[in-house]
Write an enzyme that holds these catalytic residues in place. Structure first.
Site, PDB file in Angstrom:
ATOM      1  N   VAL A  16     -11.992   7.942  -5.325  1.00 37.69           N
ATOM      2  CA  VAL A  16     -12.866   7.085  -4.506  1.00 37.69           C
ATOM      3  C   VAL A  16     -14.331   7.376  -4.818  1.00 37.69           C
ATOM      4  O   VAL A  16     -15.148   6.453  -4.934  1.00 37.69           O
ATOM      5  CB  VAL A  16     -12.564   7.271  -2.996  1.00 37.69           C
ATOM      6  CG1 VAL A  16     -13.497   6.394  -2.158  1.00 37.69           C
ATOM      7  CG2 VAL A  16     -11.110   6.931  -2.683  1.00 37.69           C
ATOM      8  N   GLY A 173       2.075   5.247  -8.847  1.00 39.01           N
ATOM      9  CA  GLY A 173       0.835   5.897  -8.407  1.00 39.01           C
ATOM     10  C   GLY A 173       0.506   5.657  -6.937  1.00 39.01           C
ATOM     11  O   GLY A 173      -0.563   6.029  -6.476  1.00 39.01           O
ATOM     12  N   LYS A 191      -4.992   8.206  11.362  1.00 41.40           N
ATOM     13  CA  LYS A 191      -5.663   6.900  11.454  1.00 41.40           C
ATOM     14  C   LYS A 191      -5.492   6.303  12.846  1.00 41.40           C
ATOM     15  O   LYS A 191      -6.430   5.702  13.399  1.00 41.40           O
ATOM     16  CB  LYS A 191      -5.096   5.970  10.383  1.00 41.40           C
ATOM     17  CG  LYS A 191      -5.430   6.442   8.967  1.00 41.40           C
ATOM     18  CD  LYS A 191      -4.611   5.720   7.914  1.00 41.40           C
ATOM     19  CE  LYS A 191      -4.974   6.182   6.505  1.00 41.40           C
ATOM     20  NZ  LYS A 191      -4.030   5.701   5.489  1.00 41.40           N
TER      21      LYS A 191
HETATM   22  N1  HSE Z   1      -2.231   7.681   1.243  1.00 41.19           N
HETATM   23  C1  HSE Z   1      -2.726   6.642   2.082  1.00 41.19           C
HETATM   24  C2  HSE Z   1      -1.784   5.456   2.040  1.00 41.19           C
HETATM   25  C3  HSE Z   1      -4.091   6.148   1.695  1.00 41.19           C
HETATM   26  O1  HSE Z   1      -0.775   5.470   1.335  1.00 41.19           O
HETATM   27  O2  HSE Z   1      -2.049   4.497   2.753  1.00 41.19           O
HETATM   28  C4  HSE Z   1      -5.169   7.115   2.091  1.00 41.19           C
HETATM   29  O3  HSE Z   1      -5.230   7.252   3.470  1.00 41.19           O
END
Ligand code: HSE
Length: 407
Positions: A16, A173, A191
């Site tokens: 990122v 990936g 989240k």
């Molecule tokens: N690994 C997370 C996902 C993205 O697969 O949504 C980063 O928070």
């Protein structure tokens, strides 16, 4: 630092971070037109390169994309306290240290922004914090992890097992070599803690979020989902329960007409419900370097024009009890007369009403798959204990059903 430029200190230069540096260069002309200042990367801190003190001292805005908690926390707190606005995509940091970060931002008189910490480019932090500030939010449901949504979508579309779909996600990936953080629900839990804070105006710590992952979902569950017209997703829920909040993440079946049911592949989506507005759903790519970098740059632009940051609550959440849900129950039982009646009686003893049943004979054993109406989770757990104790029952598993329809 000069009046015509905005110097960005970039902490972290992984997928990122490097996409963000490229995007700043590509979008610099447009951002100069919008903000009146030209953004430029002033210094970059990686694990082995860069001087953190010099970067903090020489930046108009600090962008934290290093991940991890303790070093990121130290640098972000120092930047905020010294009056430098900070943009981060670090959901672990934001979901664990909210009050401390908010206090540091108040001390420095600047904002901490974290749009990219939840659902990548999907602008749900802004929508909850600003656009919906006038509506009382009752509930938020989110598909906020792209890796698990990809795995479940592949299982549903191809009949693949969990292990095969996970392997495919790793080859493409989407999933890490160690996928635990995603598949266990822990990433989605962080989240949802952040979304709950914004939706309800109370601090919700990551430790307040109950979560389950998708590791035990089977190809059979997917096949039955089709028969019941349901879609299986890893769903985060934040809702008011009595005088408190419930924030949780678990696999859940959704009616195929639910706005989240058709969100497939590595996409994220969040449905926000409020009696005043019915519901709105936001969806889009939840991960990926360029997508997440775009959300970060949006926050940088907000900081450059001096827009207020996301509203910060003042009181911790009270975690409520008394959650209700419908359930899908999958039972392996002896194939004998009266078994279905015994199971139905145990459900009835706890006041649980059956909505649909499918029964398949497998020779010696049979499979009973039941979908209930909405019940208290406590009553359902008591019924499941009674069912497990029956000698005709060989195996039981249950998955929640979100039985909501919007019109
Ligand atoms: N690994 C997370 C996902 C993205 O697969 O949504 C980063 O928070």
């Amino acid at each position: 630092m000069s009046a015509d430029t905005c110097t960005i200190g970039l902490l972290g230069h992984g997928t990122v971070g490097s996409a963000f540096a490229d995007l700043v260069a590509a979008r610099a002309d447009d951002i100069t037109r919008i903000t009146g200042r030209r953004p430029q990367i002033g210094g970059i801190l990686t694990r082995s390169l860069g001087d953190a003190d010099a970067i903090l001292a020489g930046s108009d805005i600090v962008v934290e994309l290093m991940g991890g908690v303790e070093t990121a926390r130290d640098l972000v707190l120092r930047a905020l306290r010294s009056g430098t606005p900070v943009v981060t995509a670090n959901k672990q940091l934001v979901s664990r240290h909210g009050p401390e970060l908010a206090q540091a931002a108040r001390e420095g008189g600047v904002a901490l922004r974290y749009e990219a910490a939840v659902a990548g480019i999907v602008p749900v932090v802004r929508v909850l914090g600003e656009s919906l500030a006038g509506a009382q939010v009752d509930r938020v449901h989110g598909i906020v992890n792209g890796t698990t949504n990809f795995i479940l979508s592949q299982m549903a579309a191809t009949g693949a097992t969990y292990a095969d779909a996970l392997r495919e996600a790793q080859e493409l990936g989407y999933a890490e070599a160690d996928p635990t953080e995603d598949v266990s629900g822990a990433d989605a839990a962080a989240k949802m803690a952040i979304l709950a804070r914004l939706a309800f105006g109370h601090w919700v710590h990551l430790d307040d979020v109950v979560f389950e992952g998708i590791e035990h979902v089977t190809a059979d569950d997917m096949a039955y989902a089709r028969q019941f017209d349901l879609a299986l997703k890893l769903v985060g829920t934040a809702e008011r329960v009595g005088d408190g909040l419930s924030v949780r993440v678990h696999p859940a079946f959704l009616p195929v007409g639910h706005p989240l049911a058709s969100v497939d592949g590595p996409f994220n989506a969040v449905t926000i419900e409020s009696a005043a507005i019915t519901e709105i759903t936001l969806s889009g790519p939840g991960a990926g370097g360029p997508q997440t970098a775009s959300a970060v740059l949006g926050d940088v632009v907000s900081a450059m024009i001096g827009a207020p940051g996301p509203p910060e609550p003042h009181a911790p959440a009270v975690i409520g009890s008394g959650v209700a849900s419908a359930f899908y129950v999958h039972l392996e039982v002896a194939d004998r007369p009266g078994v279905l009646a015994q199971v139905a009686e145990r459900l009835g003893l706890q006041g649980i009403s059956v909505k649909s049943v499918i029964q398949d004979g497998l020779g010696e054993t049979a499979r009973l798959v039941i979908v209930t109406h909405t019940v208290s989770e406590q009553d359902f757990a008591a019924a499941l204990d009674l069912i497990r104790a029956l000698d005709v029952v060989r195996a039981v598993r249950a998955i929640r059903v979100i039985d909501e329809h919007f019109s």
